[in-house]
Design a protein around this motif. Sequence first.
Motif, PDB file in Angstrom:
ATOM      1  N   ALA A 264     -10.642 -88.162  76.663  1.00  0.00           N
ATOM      2  CA  ALA A 264     -10.398 -87.840  77.850  1.00  0.00           C
ATOM      3  C   ALA A 264     -10.878 -86.357  78.141  1.00  0.00           C
ATOM      4  N   ALA A 265     -10.932 -85.523  76.923  1.00  0.00           N
ATOM      5  CA  ALA A 265     -11.271 -84.184  76.908  1.00  0.00           C
ATOM      6  C   ALA A 265     -12.487 -84.042  76.637  1.00  0.00           C
ATOM      7  N   CYS A 266     -13.370 -85.058  76.237  1.00  0.00           N
ATOM      8  CA  CYS A 266     -14.772 -84.698  75.968  1.00  0.00           C
ATOM      9  C   CYS A 266     -15.672 -85.125  77.260  1.00  0.00           C
ATOM     10  N   PRO A 267     -16.426 -83.956  77.658  1.00  0.00           N
ATOM     11  CA  PRO A 267     -17.036 -84.178  79.005  1.00  0.00           C
ATOM     12  C   PRO A 267     -18.398 -85.145  78.596  1.00  0.00           C
ATOM     13  N   TYR A 268     -18.732 -85.100  77.295  1.00  0.00           N
ATOM     14  CA  TYR A 268     -19.702 -85.914  77.202  1.00  0.00           C
ATOM     15  C   TYR A 268     -19.626 -87.473  76.845  1.00  0.00           C
ATOM     16  N   ASN A 269     -18.374 -87.856  76.886  1.00  0.00           N
ATOM     17  CA  ASN A 269     -18.212 -89.315  76.605  1.00  0.00           C
ATOM     18  C   ASN A 269     -18.826 -89.794  75.306  1.00  0.00           C
ATOM     19  N   ALA A 270     -18.690 -88.720  74.476  1.00  0.00           N
ATOM     20  CA  ALA A 270     -19.385 -88.966  72.903  1.00  0.00           C
ATOM     21  C   ALA A 270     -18.624 -89.767  72.162  1.00  0.00           C
ATOM     22  N   ARG A 271     -17.295 -89.892  72.492  1.00  0.00           N
ATOM     23  CA  ARG A 271     -16.497 -90.436  71.739  1.00  0.00           C
ATOM     24  C   ARG A 271     -16.031 -91.936  71.819  1.00  0.00           C
ATOM     25  N   VAL A 272     -16.087 -92.717  70.923  1.00  0.00           N
ATOM     26  CA  VAL A 272     -15.597 -94.018  71.083  1.00  0.00           C
ATOM     27  C   VAL A 272     -14.525 -94.364  70.217  1.00  0.00           C
ATOM     28  N   PHE A 273     -13.744 -95.698  70.662  1.00  0.00           N
ATOM     29  CA  PHE A 273     -12.606 -95.915  69.993  1.00  0.00           C
ATOM     30  C   PHE A 273     -12.474 -97.327  69.392  1.00  0.00           C
ATOM     31  N   ASN A 274     -12.059 -97.741  68.222  1.00  0.00           N
ATOM     32  CA  ASN A 274     -12.051 -99.025  67.587  1.00  0.00           C
ATOM     33  C   ASN A 274     -10.945 -99.969  68.293  1.00  0.00           C
ATOM     34  N   TRP A 275     -11.228-100.375  69.319  1.00  0.00           N
ATOM     35  CA  TRP A 275     -10.275-101.182  70.055  1.00  0.00           C
ATOM     36  C   TRP A 275      -9.923-102.398  69.426  1.00  0.00           C
ATOM     37  N   SER A 276     -10.738-102.830  68.693  1.00  0.00           N
ATOM     38  CA  SER A 276     -10.236-103.998  67.750  1.00  0.00           C
ATOM     39  C   SER A 276     -10.771-103.609  66.507  1.00  0.00           C
ATOM     40  N   GLU A 277     -10.387-104.780  65.630  1.00  0.00           N
ATOM     41  CA  GLU A 277     -10.751-104.658  64.146  1.00  0.00           C
ATOM     42  C   GLU A 277     -12.343-104.712  64.186  1.00  0.00           C
ATOM     43  N   PRO A 278     -12.932-103.739  63.475  1.00  0.00           N
ATOM     44  CA  PRO A 278     -14.365-103.556  63.622  1.00  0.00           C
ATOM     45  C   PRO A 278     -15.017-104.829  63.438  1.00  0.00           C
ATOM     46  N   GLU A 279     -16.235-105.275  64.157  1.00  0.00           N
ATOM     47  CA  GLU A 279     -16.710-106.433  64.099  1.00  0.00           C
ATOM     48  C   GLU A 279     -18.253-106.103  63.882  1.00  0.00           C
ATOM     49  N   ARG A 280     -18.928-106.775  62.907  1.00  0.00           N
ATOM     50  CA  ARG A 280     -20.124-106.453  62.471  1.00  0.00           C
ATOM     51  C   ARG A 280     -20.979-107.942  62.539  1.00  0.00           C
ATOM     52  N   LEU A 281     -22.169-107.954  63.300  1.00  0.00           N
ATOM     53  CA  LEU A 281     -22.992-108.798  63.460  1.00  0.00           C
ATOM     54  C   LEU A 281     -23.249-109.681  61.911  1.00  0.00           C
TER      55      LEU A 281
END
Lengths: 400, 801, 205
Positions: C105-122
């Motif tokens: 919420a604090a980052c003005p650049y929206n640079a941060r992302v969240f692991n909403w679920s267990e990481p999934e890789r192709l």
Amino acid sequence: MELLKRNKALTGVLAVLVVVGVGCYIAQLVGGLAMTGMNNGTSWGLYITCFMFFVGLSAGGLIVASSASIFHIKKFKQVAMPAVILSTVCICIAGLFVLIDLGGLYRVWRILTGPNPTSPLIWDICVITCYLVINIFYLHFMRKGNDHAVSIVSRFALPVAILVHSVTAWIFGLENAKEGWYTAILAPIFVASALDSGLALLLLALTGLRRKGIFEVSQDLIASLAGLLATCVAVDAFFIGCELLTTAYPGTEAGVLILSELTAGPTAPFFWIEILCGLVLPFCILVFAKNRQNSVLVCVASGLIVLGVFFKRIWLLFTSFITPDVYGAPGLISGSSVARHAQGVDSFAVISSYAPTAIEIFVVLGVLALGFLAFMALTGWLIGAGKNATATEQAAPATA
Amino acid sequence: MTGMTSSQGGLTRRSFLKGTAVAAGAVGLAGAGSMISTDGWLAPAKAHATPEERTAYTYHQKHCGGCCALKCTVRDGRLVLVQPNDVGEDMYRTICLKGISEVTHIYGDGRVQTPLKRVGERGSGQFEPISWDEALDDIAERVKEIQAQYGKDALLVASCAEADSTFLGPLLGAQSGGFTGIDVGVGNGLDPATGLGAGYAMSAPEARDWARSKLVLSVGTNYCESSLPSAYLFVEAKEAGAHMVTVDPHYSTTASKSDEWIPIAPGTDAALFLGMVSHILDNKLYDDAFVRQHTSFPFLVDDATHKLLRDHAEDPAAEEPETGATNPFFVMDPVTGNPIRFDQMTMPALSVTEAPGNVGAHTVWDLMLETQKPYTTAWAAEITGIPQERIEALAEEYAEGPSSLALGWGGNDKMTNADISGHAAALLVALTGNIGKPGAGVGVYVGPDYNSWLPALGAWPVPEEWAAADSEVSLYDMPVKENNCHGAIFWGDFIAQHVADMNLTTQWADTLDLIVSIDPYFTEGAKWSDYILPATSRFEYDDEIGNIADGYSQLVLQEKVIEPLFEAKTDLWITREIAKRFGQDAYLPKTGAERVEAMLATSTDPQVAALKLDDIVANQGVWPSPDRSEIRTVADDLKFATPSERLEVYYDNMVPFDQALPQWEPCEEIGNEDLRATYPLQLTNTRTRFRIHNQYNDAKWLQLYYEPTVVANPSDLEARGIANGDIVEVFNERGSFTVPCDANDAIRPGSVRIYEAGTADYTVAGNVQNTTNRTTIERGYSLMCGPVIPFSDTLVDIRKA
Amino acid sequence: MTRLAIVISKDRCVGCHTCALSCKMQNNIPEGLMWNRVLTEGCDVTDGAQGTYPNLTRTYLPVACQHCQNAACQRVCPTGATYKDDKGRVEIDYDKCIGCRMCMAACPYNARVFNWSEPERLTQANYGDARVPVRPKGVVEKCTLCKERTDDGEKPMCVICCPGHARFYGDLDDPESDVAKLVRDKHATALLEEMGTQPSVHYFE
């Protein structure tokens, strides 16, 4: 316990909701917050909305009760017990929502081992904890009938109550990344909203308890609380007006954007309903002394105020998430492709959107049901069935 | 719209994509057990061993001209990291998003995992897995039957640029499908003048030369996307002070990176060039000495035959054209007025009017002055939509030079009048001498390796009897012309990618007795195949060394990065197995290394011939060309690869078409005002950084940024009540396809754009080629490389789907 | 002091997304997340243009963590999971992250992302640099300035892969470094300077 037993149907429904909510929360623990509608753009959702909302709701009770002691407003004293119960339940719910919203609950102890003093969240945790402790002491001393202790506790309770809303506001209001949050008046707005929504909820609770014959409140007291409520609504409206004017007047790009989203964008329905039904209409009802004597009208106004403040939490929180500060396609990467059902280009969003999922809604309903049960149990224990010692012991697990 | 749509009827786009993911890997493979499941195949080879990591080197796409040398990290037998090979100078350490996407793409749902045999109708996409032996035996059998019944050339073996397929066609004596009809539009018109470029306009110096230009004029090319690995050369030229001007109907990436973008009406590049020519002539901005000494402008043209005067008539059956030395051209002596051998006169007359008398001939110059008369800059402004003053200023700037004229394959090249624009460009170059000197050049600059110091590789020696048969009819004409093709082996997607008007193509494909598709990926065209054979990707090999390629001023080695995935086999293995069934396998290399060694040893370049495979391996799989610090230029000595060694701007063979000198002609379809009333939008098919033709359609990481989308100007969408993001149907009389649509001001009103190779599995419905124009104009068959397929000379309309 | 930074030429950026995908590969970033995004500035479609045909402009803007000196994310992090290291980089200690998303919420650049679920890789397996820690469900992540590479003296992956040669890497506190010179000579600016975050990442035309 008495209350719970007496309202078996209601208790049953609430218990089912709690069970469903717990189930959904377990699903969320397993699947992650991907089970919610939140995403990297709108990274807070219904839980944080409810957190803000319930911190606010808890205020009314404690402020009324403690004013009674501090300012010796006698008649408020009568309602101190239900007021503080309400306050206690609400603050517990608020805290619960923060915990539910955490992605790494099992690492939450890190807050204790390495708190970062510049984080408003840390201070909010501290203040909320203090507030809860004060509430519990308050209840304890009231139950013991220790008026002296109550009056001492209430002296702490009032500033802490004000502080709780302020620090909660600062979680948002200190972030200059979010145009709609970053304002010095956010803390006063939170306090004012807390007062009006808290009082309104208290009025609803008192009317409810009166109707059920659990707790007798004079219509006079209701009317005078309603008068106070009208004042709070006016103050709240005034603060919001100040904020809107300050945002609009310089005509800055960011200000114009946020206002256009607020008045005509996705959060506009919440904004307008809040302004009209949450502020204007209830004020118009309550400003007339005659209406304040009419408990139906008071209840309608209170209900509208509570709803309005909930809507205010929604527009306050979400409007600032819609358009990223750095704007351009393809935009923000939404988050988990599983949860968002997003593939390919749909993984990105130029402007951010949010809608709660069923899981989120059921978790919230579960928490609300739990709160309701807790209020019923505590009321039963501390008011309705205060003399029954055995009921006390049984009530404890029910609220846990 | 035949079987394709019915196969997806009623399904949503998403569920359909999901469906195809399964279909692509293992179409109808019920019961094939662990073969179908990606998981089984992708499980770590050594589950309880400690992670083992190693590095291998290979190269990426030859097709885009990048041929990036790659350093690959392999962990537990999987490709986990792809980065530029860090040997050599920075400028050769190239990569782009397509190379990086391979980390997941090679494991993707789109891979064909086992040999497949068709069980449903052609085009239905229903297949069952069969064993390699069964597939190869069947195919060999049917090839034998077809060739026995109809002759060897009844088999077509066609290959896209990426496959390692050189041996199969010749060893089976099959035909190759003749001309491609792709990328030859501008080159057809330009290359006869320079003798360079092979019909593909590949006559440009290295793009590094731009930094020495005053003007870099890009017309119909989107270098910053289609030559992505060397995009830095474009910006570096700009920083070095070159005036970068891009002419494009749309505000392309390259246009936006240029100093100036000049919007032009689609299909009118020739008119722009002709207008510039007129301005240069009118204002005597041409290089008089260059014109007289290095071009065919002074050559005499017989007034009666309209052909260039030669010493004697050419034997029409001659294999090679006679040179200017053996059969000279004639110029006019400005003093005597007599015709004289061109090589005996340093400053000949430009015009017959310079001398007295009448020799019954005119110079090319005289003819040009005549033919150019209608092509005033005012006329050009009218046709192109570019202001007259801008055309004139551009002509002046170009003439002043040194100027680079960067032409392309993705714009006007895909229209019926492309050769005229190439020819008109040749006039511009010949008039101004903007060639053969630093900062001057013409042609396609795209593809760093195409124009670089390519080391000369030899070839694996094959028996003399191995020879491909002639194709009397080219592939693009097979659907409409009588021909002897009865079976086809395709490396790559020829049905959906190489031919326009797909509904016609598939009708033809359905008449063939055999279609085999060899590809790592399940393509649209594969749905019409009887057999699909899974080939390995660039990163898999069954041997330590796979192949070697001439990259960007370097030789690059393909090492085995990982073991073949699924049941995929290398192209060489497949060739060998087919050869075995024809008793020919003994002539093929047994291993990749054996072949590479032969390719080195047989090089005409002694330095390359002396190279040892191990030395290249030791240098991270790269051998740098010795001269590569120098910018590679073209025709420095101003001797061109034409019979006269001059720029020959007068095309004898075009006399019957009145195009001996370039004459304006509108595009066949988009110039048709009547048709425009019904289908008012031109559909341009362009290339993009996200694909190489149809390759990477299924690369999930690239799908993040692009899915087949038609892009239109907001004004055209508003007029049709379409909003940004709506799903639209793009249609004309030939067919239709359905895709999402973007509103983008970068698109010229009256045009809509889609990137090439939107095939039905990736659109909402239908193939882009359902709508494209296949018209081959008559003149085309007399051009160097045959007619160009006018994919973008297509009119459509769009409506909300 | 050391202040590692990336300086980006907007003029050289051709909007190809290679930096974004090379970052995704190098750092084993799961599906649905990116640490680096290339925006077509101010446009609602990728490769769009601002203005009306034919009066158009277009800028590509690669955006990742700006490694701010006055980092809003670091200030609000309740547990100190986000910290500023001795090389001027803003980093995350994933073991301390409680997933409250204050920093997002604090980052003005929206640079941060969240692991909403267990990481999934192709590929159903980890890819990228083996030195990069694997992040679990429930933590925030973002550009680390290729910590594992830059710690070993290598350049960040996006810098070595950029086809436009638009990305420069070095130490802003070393006045002789390329990046310091670019910032000085090209009058490089930072994104959303008015936010007062004092990013290390700079942009120039």
